[in-house]
Design a protein around this motif. Structure first.
Motif, mmCIF file in Angstrom:
data_model
loop_
_atom_site.group_PDB
_atom_site.id
_atom_site.type_symbol
_atom_site.label_atom_id
_atom_site.label_comp_id
_atom_site.label_asym_id
_atom_site.label_seq_id
_atom_site.Cartn_x
_atom_site.Cartn_y
_atom_site.Cartn_z
ATOM 1 N N PRO A 36 -53.753 29.217 47.157
ATOM 2 C CA PRO A 36 -54.490 28.169 46.443
ATOM 3 C C PRO A 36 -55.301 28.780 45.303
ATOM 4 N N HIS A 37 -55.798 27.948 44.386
ATOM 5 C CA HIS A 37 -56.653 28.414 43.287
ATOM 6 C C HIS A 37 -58.067 28.648 43.796
ATOM 7 N N GLY A 38 -58.739 29.547 43.117
ATOM 8 C CA GLY A 38 -60.130 29.808 43.481
ATOM 9 C C GLY A 38 -60.286 31.076 44.280
ATOM 10 N N GLY A 41 -44.473 22.590 41.467
ATOM 11 C CA GLY A 41 -43.982 23.893 41.026
ATOM 12 C C GLY A 41 -45.064 24.930 40.868
ATOM 13 N N CYS A 42 -46.341 24.541 40.979
ATOM 14 C CA CYS A 42 -47.430 25.523 40.854
ATOM 15 C C CYS A 42 -47.404 26.441 42.073
ATOM 16 N N ARG A 43 -47.832 27.683 41.855
ATOM 17 C CA ARG A 43 -47.839 28.663 42.941
ATOM 18 C C ARG A 43 -48.677 28.209 44.132
ATOM 19 N N CYS A 44 -49.644 27.281 43.865
ATOM 20 C CA CYS A 44 -50.534 26.877 44.942
ATOM 21 C C CYS A 44 -49.853 25.910 45.910
ATOM 22 N N ALA A 45 -48.736 25.296 45.459
ATOM 23 C CA ALA A 45 -48.106 24.264 46.279
ATOM 24 C C ALA A 45 -47.728 24.791 47.663
ATOM 25 N N ARG A 59 -55.985 23.199 45.808
ATOM 26 C CA ARG A 59 -54.589 23.035 45.380
ATOM 27 C C ARG A 59 -54.593 21.987 44.281
ATOM 28 N N CYS A 60 -53.961 22.323 43.136
ATOM 29 C CA CYS A 60 -54.070 21.451 41.963
ATOM 30 C C CYS A 60 -53.138 20.256 42.028
ATOM 31 N N GLY A 61 -52.085 20.349 42.806
ATOM 32 C CA GLY A 61 -51.189 19.202 42.919
ATOM 33 C C GLY A 61 -50.043 19.211 41.922
HETATM 34 ZN ZN LIG Z 1 -51.931 24.902 41.455
#
Ligand SMILES: [Zn+2]
Length: 112
Positions: free
Chosen positions: A53-55, A45-49, A40-42
């Protein structure tokens, strides 16, 4: 246990030579593990929140422990790392086999 590992009871030096010949090229080896982690990039508003998650991203951790921490492996290099890890495992298995033969030679007082 593998049956052929006991073949050296017959002729240890010949078995040792055969094992050493199987060792082959040992330049392209790696010892460690390749693992995958989602992150999670932190960024707010990112979709991963609160979703995907990314990756997953690949990380290489060298062995033995203490040789360095896990490092990110670009996707383009993951296949190469896997090949080096396989080669490293094969080489370690052959070295363990040769060591067992030499231990047998030592027990026979035939180690030279
Ligand atoms: Zn993210």
């Amino acid at each position: 246990m593998n049956a052929h590992k006991n073949d050296f009871r017959g002729c240890p030096p010949a078995s040792r030579r055969a094992a050493a010949a199987r060792l082959g090229d040992v330049e392209q080896v790696l010892a460690g593990t390749l693992s995958e982690q989602a992150r999670r990039c932190g960024r707010p508003g990112c979709r991963c929140a609160d979703g995907e998650p990314h990756g997953p991203y690949a990380y290489f951790t060298p062995r033995p422990a203490g040789r360095g921490r896990a490092r990110y492996v670009p996707a383009a290099l993951a296949g190469v790392v896997r090949r080096y890890l396989r080669r490293g495992e094969q080489a370690e298995a052959v070295l363990a086999e040769i060591s067992a033969i030499n231990a047998e030679l030592l027990a026979r007082r035939e180690l030279r």
